[in-house]
Design a protein around this motif. Structure first.
Motif, PDB file in Angstrom:
ATOM      1  N   LYS A 165     -15.977  -5.874 -15.202  1.00  0.00           N
ATOM      2  CA  LYS A 165     -15.720  -6.149 -13.905  1.00  0.00           C
ATOM      3  C   LYS A 165     -14.163  -6.031 -13.919  1.00  0.00           C
ATOM      4  N   ILE A 166     -14.010  -5.076 -12.408  1.00  0.00           N
ATOM      5  CA  ILE A 166     -12.730  -4.896 -12.243  1.00  0.00           C
ATOM      6  C   ILE A 166     -12.577  -5.520 -10.706  1.00  0.00           C
ATOM      7  N   ARG A 167     -11.648  -6.405 -10.541  1.00  0.00           N
ATOM      8  CA  ARG A 167     -11.460  -7.006  -9.034  1.00  0.00           C
ATOM      9  C   ARG A 167      -9.905  -6.302  -8.805  1.00  0.00           C
ATOM     10  N   ILE A 168     -10.101  -5.944  -7.381  1.00  0.00           N
ATOM     11  CA  ILE A 168      -8.761  -5.834  -6.914  1.00  0.00           C
ATOM     12  C   ILE A 168      -8.534  -6.516  -5.904  1.00  0.00           C
ATOM     13  N   PHE A 169      -7.257  -7.485  -6.030  1.00  0.00           N
ATOM     14  CA  PHE A 169      -6.766  -8.415  -5.136  1.00  0.00           C
ATOM     15  C   PHE A 169      -5.531  -7.772  -4.278  1.00  0.00           C
ATOM     16  N   VAL A 170      -5.675  -8.215  -2.886  1.00  0.00           N
ATOM     17  CA  VAL A 170      -4.810  -7.431  -2.280  1.00  0.00           C
ATOM     18  C   VAL A 170      -4.106  -8.666  -1.180  1.00  0.00           C
ATOM     19  N   GLN A 171      -3.386  -8.164  -0.492  1.00  0.00           N
ATOM     20  CA  GLN A 171      -2.712  -9.112   0.899  1.00  0.00           C
ATOM     21  C   GLN A 171      -3.830  -9.462   1.844  1.00  0.00           C
ATOM     22  N   PRO A 172      -3.439 -10.640   2.360  1.00  0.00           N
ATOM     23  CA  PRO A 172      -4.300 -10.955   3.773  1.00  0.00           C
ATOM     24  C   PRO A 172      -4.392  -9.784   4.429  1.00  0.00           C
ATOM     25  N   LYS A 173      -5.552  -9.501   5.086  1.00  0.00           N
ATOM     26  CA  LYS A 173      -5.995  -8.367   5.934  1.00  0.00           C
ATOM     27  C   LYS A 173      -5.917  -6.902   5.202  1.00  0.00           C
ATOM     28  N   GLY A 174      -5.755  -7.109   4.020  1.00  0.00           N
ATOM     29  CA  GLY A 174      -5.655  -5.575   3.351  1.00  0.00           C
ATOM     30  C   GLY A 174      -6.920  -5.107   2.764  1.00  0.00           C
ATOM     31  N   LYS A 175      -7.921  -5.865   2.711  1.00  0.00           N
ATOM     32  CA  LYS A 175      -9.243  -5.219   2.052  1.00  0.00           C
ATOM     33  C   LYS A 175      -9.670  -3.983   2.796  1.00  0.00           C
ATOM     34  N   LYS A 176      -9.395  -3.832   3.989  1.00  0.00           N
ATOM     35  CA  LYS A 176      -9.782  -2.582   4.790  1.00  0.00           C
ATOM     36  C   LYS A 176      -9.080  -1.357   4.419  1.00  0.00           C
ATOM     37  N   VAL A 177      -7.994  -1.691   4.069  1.00  0.00           N
ATOM     38  CA  VAL A 177      -7.106  -0.439   3.594  1.00  0.00           C
ATOM     39  C   VAL A 177      -7.249   0.030   2.200  1.00  0.00           C
ATOM     40  N   ILE A 178      -7.790  -0.665   1.217  1.00  0.00           N
ATOM     41  CA  ILE A 178      -8.319  -0.120   0.039  1.00  0.00           C
ATOM     42  C   ILE A 178      -9.756   0.376   0.114  1.00  0.00           C
ATOM     43  N   GLU A 179     -10.611  -0.066   1.166  1.00  0.00           N
ATOM     44  CA  GLU A 179     -11.960   0.436   1.510  1.00  0.00           C
ATOM     45  C   GLU A 179     -11.772   1.743   2.181  1.00  0.00           C
ATOM     46  N   PHE A 180     -10.632   2.251   2.745  1.00  0.00           N
ATOM     47  CA  PHE A 180     -10.417   3.444   3.297  1.00  0.00           C
ATOM     48  C   PHE A 180      -9.935   4.383   2.368  1.00  0.00           C
ATOM     49  N   ILE A 181      -8.718   4.011   1.674  1.00  0.00           N
ATOM     50  CA  ILE A 181      -8.189   4.977   0.934  1.00  0.00           C
ATOM     51  C   ILE A 181      -9.095   5.150  -0.659  1.00  0.00           C
ATOM     52  N   PHE A 213       0.814  -1.225  -0.011  1.00  0.00           N
ATOM     53  CA  PHE A 213      -0.031   0.100  -0.072  1.00  0.00           C
ATOM     54  C   PHE A 213       0.905   1.211   0.074  1.00  0.00           C
ATOM     55  N   HIS A 214       2.387   1.093  -0.366  1.00  0.00           N
ATOM     56  CA  HIS A 214       2.808   2.437  -0.471  1.00  0.00           C
ATOM     57  C   HIS A 214       2.129   3.125  -1.641  1.00  0.00           C
ATOM     58  N   LEU A 215       2.139   4.714  -1.291  1.00  0.00           N
ATOM     59  CA  LEU A 215       1.200   5.190  -2.306  1.00  0.00           C
ATOM     60  C   LEU A 215       1.740   5.085  -3.897  1.00  0.00           C
ATOM     61  N   ASP A 216       3.064   4.839  -3.861  1.00  0.00           N
ATOM     62  CA  ASP A 216       3.573   4.733  -5.436  1.00  0.00           C
ATOM     63  C   ASP A 216       2.954   3.534  -6.128  1.00  0.00           C
ATOM     64  N   HIS A 217       2.171   2.735  -5.223  1.00  0.00           N
ATOM     65  CA  HIS A 217       1.718   1.505  -5.987  1.00  0.00           C
ATOM     66  C   HIS A 217       0.209   1.561  -6.032  1.00  0.00           C
ATOM     67  N   ILE A 218      -0.460   2.618  -5.236  1.00  0.00           N
ATOM     68  CA  ILE A 218      -1.951   2.413  -5.449  1.00  0.00           C
ATOM     69  C   ILE A 218      -2.568   3.848  -5.702  1.00  0.00           C
ATOM     70  N   ILE A 219      -1.617   4.881  -5.994  1.00  0.00           N
ATOM     71  CA  ILE A 219      -2.194   6.214  -6.130  1.00  0.00           C
ATOM     72  C   ILE A 219      -2.930   6.345  -7.377  1.00  0.00           C
ATOM     73  N   GLY A 220      -3.035   5.458  -8.299  1.00  0.00           N
ATOM     74  CA  GLY A 220      -3.801   5.459  -9.503  1.00  0.00           C
ATOM     75  C   GLY A 220      -5.117   4.897  -9.402  1.00  0.00           C
ATOM     76  N   LEU A 221      -5.547   4.404  -8.067  1.00  0.00           N
ATOM     77  CA  LEU A 221      -6.848   3.704  -7.908  1.00  0.00           C
ATOM     78  C   LEU A 221      -7.892   4.836  -7.962  1.00  0.00           C
ATOM     79  N   VAL A 243     -13.386  -5.764  -4.151  1.00  0.00           N
ATOM     80  CA  VAL A 243     -12.067  -5.890  -3.644  1.00  0.00           C
ATOM     81  C   VAL A 243     -12.060  -7.508  -2.942  1.00  0.00           C
ATOM     82  N   PHE A 244     -10.733  -8.174  -2.953  1.00  0.00           N
ATOM     83  CA  PHE A 244     -10.801  -9.466  -2.631  1.00  0.00           C
ATOM     84  C   PHE A 244      -9.195  -9.769  -1.929  1.00  0.00           C
ATOM     85  N   GLU A 245      -9.254 -10.554  -0.787  1.00  0.00           N
ATOM     86  CA  GLU A 245      -7.971 -10.742  -0.127  1.00  0.00           C
ATOM     87  C   GLU A 245      -7.585 -12.017  -0.647  1.00  0.00           C
TER      88      GLU A 245
END
Ligand SMILES: [Zn+2]
Ligand SMILES: [Zn+2]
Length: 256
Positions: A78-94, A60-68, A111-113
């Motif tokens: 359909k656009i699915r965003i796959f993240v690391q374990p316990k990462g869904k809440k980070v995407i939902e916040f940002i 979740f360093h911003l250079d990797h997610i700023i384009g979201l 969004v899926f873990e």
């Protein structure tokens, strides 16, 4: 299978490159590794809006997610965003008010873990596998191995950044058709475990040990690689160890 490097900088965008984003066109669908500023050119290289898009986020360093925050530009079914374990809440916040449009308003996005190890990713077109393992970085970060059957042949692409050298990179890229690795350090720069990134020589050694067929260097640290010519020096240093090294730049595409 076509790989296009949409953004190839680490940390921040410059006139030389946008922050990190790599597109894989498997034929049936689009797969994106990380979503830095490079995502702004997605429609140039992934114009077929009848194909689904799967986005895999390393960390979740911003250079990797700023384009979201540009997600509402894209009309893939359909656009699915796959993240690391316990990462869904980070995407939902940002990806939410007050930073950008709320994720819930984007009816085509989910969004899926991922689990560690092998994940089978299925949709109406079929399925493919993604292996996910923790890498060695300042904050939790996962590397990927994508395996897709393409025109009757299985192709494997490993995406391992941001990270210092670790066994997970070797495992994910073992015999892969392509290892996509980072250049946070310049040639001959000594590895510092307090700032876990890789030099081109370290990435090349890992590609060699993993018996990968090709190595693509990307995520060039913006402050250490101000010009494209600086990347050439990195490529030369890596090639001395692993000859089939490609130096990525924004817009570069290759077939595997
Ligand atoms: Zn980064
Ligand atoms: Zn990072």
């Amino acid at each position: 299978m076509r790989i296009t490097f949409l953004g190839t900088n680490g940390w921040y965008s410059t006139g030389t490159g946008n922050t990190i984003c790599t597109l894989v066109d498997t034929g049936e669908r689009y797969v994106l590794f990380d979503a830095g500023d490079g995502i702004r050119r997605l429609l140039d290289f992934a114009p077929d809006c009848s194909k689904p898009l799967d986005i895999f986020i390393s960390h979740f360093h911003l250079d990797h997610i700023i384009g979201l925050h540009q997600l509402n530009r894209f009309n893939y079914p359909k656009i699915r965003i796959f993240v690391q374990p316990k990462g869904k809440k980070v995407i939902e916040f940002i990806v939410n008010s007050p930073f950008t449009d709320a994720l819930q308003s984007l009816s085509n996005v989910g969004v899926f873990e991922l689990a560690l190890g092998k994940n089978r990713i299925s949709d109406s077109l079929g399925s493919y596998t993604i292996d996910a393992e923790w890498l060695s970085h300042g904050d939790p970060c996962i590397g990927f191995r994508l395996e897709v059957a393409n025109a009757g042949k299985k192709k494997a692409v490993a995406h391992c950044l941001d990270s210092g050298p670790c066994d997970a990179i070797k495992a994910l890229s073992a015999n892969a058709d392509l290892l996509i690795a980072e250049c946070g350090l310049v040639p001959e720069e000594e590895y510092d475990p307090a700032w876990p990134h890789m030099s081109p020589e370290i990435a090349a050694k890992l590609a060699l040990e993993a018996k990968a067929k090709a190595l693509a260097l990307t995520h060039f640290a913006a402050h250490k690689y101000p010009a494209l010519k600086d990347r050439k020096a990195a490529c030369k240093a890596a090639k001395a160890i692993f000859s089939n090294t490609i130096c990525a730049s924004d817009g570069l595409a290759l077939e595997i």
